[in-house]
Design a protein around this motif. Structure first.
Motif, PDB file in Angstrom:
ATOM      1  N   TRP A   7       0.868  -1.177   0.000  1.00  0.00           N
ATOM      2  CA  TRP A   7       0.000   0.000   0.000  1.00  0.00           C
ATOM      3  C   TRP A   7       0.902   1.223   0.000  1.00  0.00           C
ATOM      4  O   TRP A   7       1.642   1.451   0.956  1.00  0.00           O
ATOM      5  N   ILE A   8       0.849   1.977  -1.081  1.00  0.00           N
ATOM      6  CA  ILE A   8       1.613   3.223  -1.150  1.00  0.00           C
ATOM      7  C   ILE A   8       0.632   4.358  -0.911  1.00  0.00           C
ATOM      8  O   ILE A   8      -0.339   4.526  -1.663  1.00  0.00           O
ATOM      9  N   GLY A   9       0.877   5.116   0.142  1.00  0.00           N
ATOM     10  CA  GLY A   9      -0.005   6.211   0.527  1.00  0.00           C
ATOM     11  C   GLY A   9       0.528   7.550   0.047  1.00  0.00           C
ATOM     12  O   GLY A   9       1.593   7.979   0.467  1.00  0.00           O
ATOM     13  N   GLY A  10      -0.216   8.195  -0.847  1.00  0.00           N
ATOM     14  CA  GLY A  10       0.119   9.539  -1.303  1.00  0.00           C
ATOM     15  C   GLY A  10       0.737   9.587  -2.684  1.00  0.00           C
ATOM     16  O   GLY A  10       1.597   8.781  -3.015  1.00  0.00           O
ATOM     17  N   THR A  32       6.516   0.125 -12.458  1.00  0.00           N
ATOM     18  CA  THR A  32       5.539  -0.046 -13.527  1.00  0.00           C
ATOM     19  C   THR A  32       4.369  -0.836 -12.963  1.00  0.00           C
ATOM     20  O   THR A  32       4.561  -1.901 -12.381  1.00  0.00           O
ATOM     21  N   HIS A  33       3.179  -0.287 -13.112  1.00  0.00           N
ATOM     22  CA  HIS A  33       1.993  -0.967 -12.606  1.00  0.00           C
ATOM     23  C   HIS A  33       0.824  -0.736 -13.535  1.00  0.00           C
ATOM     24  O   HIS A  33       0.865   0.126 -14.410  1.00  0.00           O
ATOM     25  N   GLN A  34      -0.208  -1.523 -13.340  1.00  0.00           N
ATOM     26  CA  GLN A  34      -1.440  -1.424 -14.115  1.00  0.00           C
ATOM     27  C   GLN A  34      -2.619  -1.173 -13.176  1.00  0.00           C
ATOM     28  O   GLN A  34      -3.679  -1.771 -13.327  1.00  0.00           O
ATOM     29  N   ALA A  35      -2.417  -0.313 -12.196  1.00  0.00           N
ATOM     30  CA  ALA A  35      -3.456  -0.041 -11.208  1.00  0.00           C
ATOM     31  C   ALA A  35      -4.644   0.650 -11.868  1.00  0.00           C
ATOM     32  O   ALA A  35      -4.489   1.619 -12.609  1.00  0.00           O
ATOM     33  N   ALA A  36      -5.828   0.122 -11.590  1.00  0.00           N
ATOM     34  CA  ALA A  36      -7.069   0.662 -12.136  1.00  0.00           C
ATOM     35  C   ALA A  36      -7.870   1.309 -11.019  1.00  0.00           C
ATOM     36  O   ALA A  36      -7.844   0.843  -9.877  1.00  0.00           O
ATOM     37  N   PRO A  37      -8.597   2.383 -11.337  1.00  0.00           N
ATOM     38  CA  PRO A  37      -9.398   3.066 -10.318  1.00  0.00           C
ATOM     39  C   PRO A  37     -10.460   2.158  -9.715  1.00  0.00           C
ATOM     40  O   PRO A  37     -11.063   1.339 -10.397  1.00  0.00           O
ATOM     41  N   GLU A  77      -9.767   8.111  -6.792  1.00  0.00           N
ATOM     42  CA  GLU A  77      -8.482   8.463  -6.177  1.00  0.00           C
ATOM     43  C   GLU A  77      -7.754   7.239  -5.609  1.00  0.00           C
ATOM     44  O   GLU A  77      -6.596   7.322  -5.228  1.00  0.00           O
ATOM     45  N   VAL A  78      -8.445   6.101  -5.583  1.00  0.00           N
ATOM     46  CA  VAL A  78      -7.867   4.845  -5.103  1.00  0.00           C
ATOM     47  C   VAL A  78      -7.736   3.905  -6.297  1.00  0.00           C
ATOM     48  O   VAL A  78      -8.689   3.723  -7.045  1.00  0.00           O
ATOM     49  N   THR A  79      -6.549   3.320  -6.465  1.00  0.00           N
ATOM     50  CA  THR A  79      -6.334   2.378  -7.559  1.00  0.00           C
ATOM     51  C   THR A  79      -5.706   1.092  -7.014  1.00  0.00           C
ATOM     52  O   THR A  79      -5.029   1.109  -5.988  1.00  0.00           O
ATOM     53  N   ILE A  80      -5.964  -0.005  -7.721  1.00  0.00           N
ATOM     54  CA  ILE A  80      -5.454  -1.312  -7.299  1.00  0.00           C
ATOM     55  C   ILE A  80      -4.897  -2.040  -8.517  1.00  0.00           C
ATOM     56  O   ILE A  80      -5.525  -2.056  -9.575  1.00  0.00           O
ATOM     57  N   LEU A 133      -2.931   1.756  -4.204  1.00  0.00           N
ATOM     58  CA  LEU A 133      -2.470   3.141  -4.252  1.00  0.00           C
ATOM     59  C   LEU A 133      -3.601   4.040  -3.783  1.00  0.00           C
ATOM     60  O   LEU A 133      -4.711   3.974  -4.327  1.00  0.00           O
ATOM     61  N   THR A 134      -3.324   4.848  -2.763  1.00  0.00           N
ATOM     62  CA  THR A 134      -4.351   5.712  -2.192  1.00  0.00           C
ATOM     63  C   THR A 134      -3.773   7.101  -1.940  1.00  0.00           C
ATOM     64  O   THR A 134      -2.556   7.281  -1.967  1.00  0.00           O
ATOM     65  N   PRO A 135      -4.655   8.058  -1.637  1.00  0.00           N
ATOM     66  CA  PRO A 135      -4.136   9.309  -1.092  1.00  0.00           C
ATOM     67  C   PRO A 135      -3.410   9.015   0.228  1.00  0.00           C
ATOM     68  O   PRO A 135      -3.513   7.914   0.776  1.00  0.00           O
ATOM     69  N   TYR A 136      -2.702  10.009   0.731  1.00  0.00           N
ATOM     70  CA  TYR A 136      -2.001   9.843   1.993  1.00  0.00           C
ATOM     71  C   TYR A 136      -2.999   9.385   3.066  1.00  0.00           C
ATOM     72  O   TYR A 136      -4.127   9.863   3.106  1.00  0.00           O
ATOM     73  N   PRO A 137      -2.619   8.432   3.928  1.00  0.00           N
ATOM     74  CA  PRO A 137      -3.566   7.894   4.922  1.00  0.00           C
ATOM     75  C   PRO A 137      -3.927   8.898   6.014  1.00  0.00           C
ATOM     76  O   PRO A 137      -3.266   9.021   7.029  1.00  0.00           O
ATOM     77  N   ASP A 138      -4.991   9.619   5.748  1.00  0.00           N
ATOM     78  CA  ASP A 138      -5.521  10.627   6.656  1.00  0.00           C
ATOM     79  C   ASP A 138      -7.040  10.557   6.548  1.00  0.00           C
ATOM     80  O   ASP A 138      -7.568  10.254   5.482  1.00  0.00           O
TER      81      ASP A 138
END
Length: 159
Positions: A91-94, A105-110, A116-119, A127-132
């Motif tokens: 999980w990468i935040g931000g 390199t990734h193929q993260a889809a919304p 704003e969140v992709t996997i 992948l998300t915004p910063y964890p807040d």
């Protein structure tokens, strides 16, 4: 003392990557706990470990017990911009933090309803915004958990 790159499990079920380390981390490395982390730092870190617990807890309703108990036996906070080869999920935040991971390199889809969140299921990458709380509301956490449930994140045995 050299800076450590991780706080928590050597083989985490979920590794959360952040751009900065907490204060007094050297005192937390050997026996990490959410309570000690928050006491040595600030409310900012309480929000981070709470969101980590809400997403990583095997049972959504038990996130408090998970946070205050086995959180760091099953997860890790990682501070270097490289994926931990021993983590099951990442999980990468931000957005700025993601920029530190080059080349990644990734193929993260919304996520449906949360653009704003992709996997990326193949890389097991969230992948998300910063964890807040302002960025990751309870509704967003529920959607993330639903997506991870569909990917059998919670069906995998914890280490």
């Amino acid at each position: 003392m050299p800076q450590t790159d991780r706080l928590g499990s050597d083989t985490p079920h979920l590794a959360l990557y952040l751009p900065h380390r907490p204060n007094n981390m050297e005192h937390l490395v050997d026996t990490p706990s959410a309570q000690a982390l928050v006491m040595a730092n600030s409310n900012h870190w309480r929000k981070i470990v709470t969101l980590l617990a809400k997403i990583a807890s095997p049972a959504a309703e038990d996130w408090r017990q998970f946070r205050d108990g086995p959180l760091f036996q099953n997860t890790a906070l990682c501070f270097n911009p490289e994926l931990n080869n021993h983590a099951r999920w990442h999980w990468i935040g931000g957005k700025d933090n993601l920029g530190r991971f080059t080349p990644l390199t990734h193929q993260a889809a919304p996520l449906a309803g949360c653009p704003e969140v992709t996997i990326d299921p193949a890389l097991r990458l969230l992948l998300t915004p910063y964890p807040d709380y302002r960025q990751l509301s309870n509704q967003t956490v529920e959607r993330i958990r639903a997506a991870l449930t569909a990917l059998d994140f919670y069906g995998e045995p914890l280490p």
